[in-house]
Design an enzyme around this catalytic site. Structure first.
Site, PDB file in Angstrom:
ATOM      1  N   ARG A  91       1.096  -1.099  -0.094  1.00  0.00           N
ATOM      2  CA  ARG A  91      -0.617   0.076   0.342  1.00  0.00           C
ATOM      3  C   ARG A  91       1.121   1.063   0.252  1.00  0.00           C
ATOM      4  NH1 ARG A  91      -3.724  -2.642  -1.441  1.00  0.00           N
ATOM      5  NH2 ARG A  91      -5.427  -3.484  -0.741  1.00  0.00           N
TER       6      ARG A  91
ATOM      7  N   HIS B  41      -1.549   0.577  -9.997  1.00  0.00           N
ATOM      8  CA  HIS B  41      -2.138  -0.407  -9.246  1.00  0.00           C
ATOM      9  C   HIS B  41      -2.891  -1.580 -10.088  1.00  0.00           C
ATOM     10  CE1 HIS B  41      -4.174  -1.132  -4.733  1.00  0.00           C
ATOM     11  NE2 HIS B  41      -3.669  -2.475  -5.019  1.00  0.00           N
TER      12      HIS B  41
HETATM   13  P1  NDP Z   1      -1.941 -11.864   4.298  1.00  0.00           P
HETATM   14  O1  NDP Z   1      -2.872 -11.357   5.306  1.00  0.00           O
HETATM   15  O2  NDP Z   1      -2.498 -13.305   3.497  1.00  0.00           O
HETATM   16  O3  NDP Z   1      -0.717 -11.761   4.653  1.00  0.00           O
HETATM   17  C1  NDP Z   1      -0.091 -10.510   5.373  1.00  0.00           C
HETATM   18  C2  NDP Z   1       1.531 -10.934   5.572  1.00  0.00           C
HETATM   19  O4  NDP Z   1       1.755 -10.368   6.383  1.00  0.00           O
HETATM   20  C3  NDP Z   1       1.899 -12.003   7.092  1.00  0.00           C
HETATM   21  O5  NDP Z   1       2.673 -13.123   7.277  1.00  0.00           O
HETATM   22  C4  NDP Z   1       2.069 -11.284   7.950  1.00  0.00           C
HETATM   23  O6  NDP Z   1       2.481 -11.550   9.361  1.00  0.00           O
HETATM   24  C5  NDP Z   1       2.569 -10.277   7.684  1.00  0.00           C
HETATM   25  N1  NDP Z   1       2.527  -8.837   8.630  1.00  0.00           N
HETATM   26  C6  NDP Z   1       1.068  -8.621   9.040  1.00  0.00           C
HETATM   27  N2  NDP Z   1       1.524  -7.555  10.033  1.00  0.00           N
HETATM   28  C7  NDP Z   1       2.523  -7.571  10.346  1.00  0.00           C
HETATM   29  C8  NDP Z   1       3.646  -6.914  11.347  1.00  0.00           C
HETATM   30  N3  NDP Z   1       3.219  -5.849  11.842  1.00  0.00           N
HETATM   31  N4  NDP Z   1       5.131  -7.175  10.597  1.00  0.00           N
HETATM   32  C9  NDP Z   1       5.766  -8.188   9.688  1.00  0.00           C
HETATM   33  N5  NDP Z   1       4.878  -8.870   9.396  1.00  0.00           N
HETATM   34  C10 NDP Z   1       3.067  -8.610   9.478  1.00  0.00           C
HETATM   35  O7  NDP Z   1      -2.498 -10.735   2.909  1.00  0.00           O
HETATM   36  P2  NDP Z   1      -1.354 -11.004   1.336  1.00  0.00           P
HETATM   37  O8  NDP Z   1      -0.781 -11.391   1.350  1.00  0.00           O
HETATM   38  O9  NDP Z   1      -2.753 -11.023   0.951  1.00  0.00           O
HETATM   39  O10 NDP Z   1      -1.956  -9.425   0.996  1.00  0.00           O
HETATM   40  C11 NDP Z   1      -0.670  -8.996   1.215  1.00  0.00           C
HETATM   41  C12 NDP Z   1      -1.446  -7.111   1.194  1.00  0.00           C
HETATM   42  O11 NDP Z   1      -1.019  -7.398  -0.293  1.00  0.00           O
HETATM   43  C13 NDP Z   1      -3.181  -6.716   0.988  1.00  0.00           C
HETATM   44  O12 NDP Z   1      -3.207  -6.665   2.363  1.00  0.00           O
HETATM   45  C14 NDP Z   1      -2.688  -5.397  -0.009  1.00  0.00           C
HETATM   46  O13 NDP Z   1      -1.802  -4.430   1.307  1.00  0.00           O
HETATM   47  C15 NDP Z   1      -1.523  -6.185  -0.492  1.00  0.00           C
HETATM   48  N6  NDP Z   1      -1.925  -6.252  -2.129  1.00  0.00           N
HETATM   49  C16 NDP Z   1      -1.788  -5.504  -3.034  1.00  0.00           C
HETATM   50  C17 NDP Z   1      -1.936  -5.577  -4.768  1.00  0.00           C
HETATM   51  C18 NDP Z   1      -1.703  -5.359  -5.904  1.00  0.00           C
HETATM   52  O14 NDP Z   1      -2.140  -5.327  -6.371  1.00  0.00           O
HETATM   53  N7  NDP Z   1      -0.737  -4.109  -5.116  1.00  0.00           N
HETATM   54  C19 NDP Z   1      -3.243  -7.062  -4.846  1.00  0.00           C
HETATM   55  C20 NDP Z   1      -3.945  -7.562  -3.568  1.00  0.00           C
HETATM   56  C21 NDP Z   1      -2.686  -7.386  -2.613  1.00  0.00           C
HETATM   57  P3  NDP Z   1       1.868 -12.960   9.835  1.00  0.00           P
HETATM   58  O15 NDP Z   1       1.974 -14.397   9.137  1.00  0.00           O
HETATM   59  O16 NDP Z   1       3.047 -13.573  10.821  1.00  0.00           O
HETATM   60  O17 NDP Z   1       0.263 -12.947  10.284  1.00  0.00           O
END
Ligand code: NDP
Length: 317
Positions: free
Chosen positions: A232, A280
């Protein structure tokens, strides 16, 4: 799903909304679709909502609302709506087709940075014939921030390409793909950043991750590193990025997401020679597959079975 009312709340252009309606109706032929006004007029009826960028307040005043299925993977905008009923379960979109698209974008960006293809593009504009050194993939460290659906798919592809891959997550609970190293927490990040010739951001936007990519962390990267922001826009401190690029400590940035979208016409990122802008588009939700994912979750909710990919509202993802 007869008898269950389903709401489609989307702030999309009409053609895109029509495409979604078509695929959702095909995936859920038994559903009874209604609009928000009809749902408010019959408040006792249980209903679920399928949402894509709903306008703030779109889900307010629906006492029968029992479940919200997002068509987007990121739910930061949805959760930021203070009128979203606090106790209603929310699921986000996890679709293998979207993860595969994200893996492709990540590989293209990492490969282009590793081989200096963006530098060759700059030199083409200058009509300059100059060959730079070529490094092997196994000499390149690529760090993926976020080890979720997107991060795992991206990291697997990077491992297959031969890079030295590190994956950073909050808890470290989910093992990284075979061949990658998984680290968690502040210590983990401090260890990974100096190894990141390419840093790929695939984190969700939460209070804990907002502004994570600022001057201090950019300065911890190896000299000339590449940054790929696919998470983001608000993860990145834009002024700090420009500063690091202009001082030459950072080599190039590939940016798909921005504080303000669409990126305003006068924004300096558009014309910066060391920034590649995408609109995006790193991984679009594909209605052809995502409608079936949503349908499966809606049927599970209706049948009282476990819902997949529930959002932890307190954590914000
Ligand atoms: P998930 O919920 O599957 O995974 C999120 C990951 O981020 C997890 O491994 C989580 O850790 C980690 N995380 C969250 N908070 C923290 C933190 N404070 N410190 C370290 N690690 C953290 O999400 P997705 O993989 O499905 O999607 C991730 C993001 O990708 C979406 O929220 C969106 O913003 C972005 N996205 C962008 C797109 C684009 O076209 N540009 C398309 C789709 C998504 P843990 O495993 O410990 O929970």
């Amino acid at each position: 799903m007869a008898g269950i009312k389903l709401l489609f709340c989307a702030d999309l252009d009409p053609a895109e909304a029509a495409t979604w309606r078509h695929h959702l109706a095909a995936a859920l032929p038994e559903a009874d679709w209604l609009d928000a006004d009809a749902a408010r007029a019959a408040p006792a009826a249980a209903c679920a909502a399928v949402v894509a960028n709903p306008r703030p307040g779109a889900l307010a005043g629906l006492p029968g609302l029992g479940f919200v299925q997002s068509l987007w993977a990121g739910v930061d905008r949805l959760l930021a709506d203070p009128t979203l009923p606090p106790d209603v379960p929310v699921a986000r979109m996890v679709d293998p087709a979207m993860s595969a698209a994200m893996a492709e974008t990540t590989l293209w960006a990492a490969l282009s940075l590793h081989r200096g293809f963006f530098a060759y593009q700059r030199r083409q504009r200058e009509r300059r014939w100059h060959v730079h050194a070529q490094r092997r993939a196994d000499e390149i460290g690529v760090v993926v921030l976020g080890g979720g659906a997107m991060g795992q798919a991206a990291a697997s592809r990077l491992v297959a390409q031969g890079y030295r891959v590190g994956v950073w997550s909050r808890s470290g609970a989910r093992p990284p793909p075979a061949g990658a190293e998984g680290l968690a927490g502040d210590d983990g990040l401090a260890r990974l950043l100096p190894r990141a010739d390419v840093l790929v951001n695939l984190l969700p936007l939460t209070p804990a991750t907002r502004g994570l990519l600022g001057a201090r962390r950019l300065a911890a990267l190896p000299p000339g590193a590449g940054l790929v922001n696919l998470g983001r826009g608000a993860h990145l401190v834009e002024a700090d990025l420009l500063d690091a690029l202009d001082r030459g400590t950072l080599g190039h940035a590939v940016l798909d997401v921005f504080e303000t979208e669409p990126l305003p016409a006068g924004h300096p990122f558009w014309t910066h020679p060391r920034i590649t802008v995408l609109p995006h588009a790193a991984a679009l939700t594909d209605p052809r597959s995502a409608a079936s994912v949503a349908a499966a979750n809606l049927r599970a909710w209706h049948a009282g079975r476990p819902i997949e990919h529930l959002v932890d509202r307190a954590r914000g993802y």
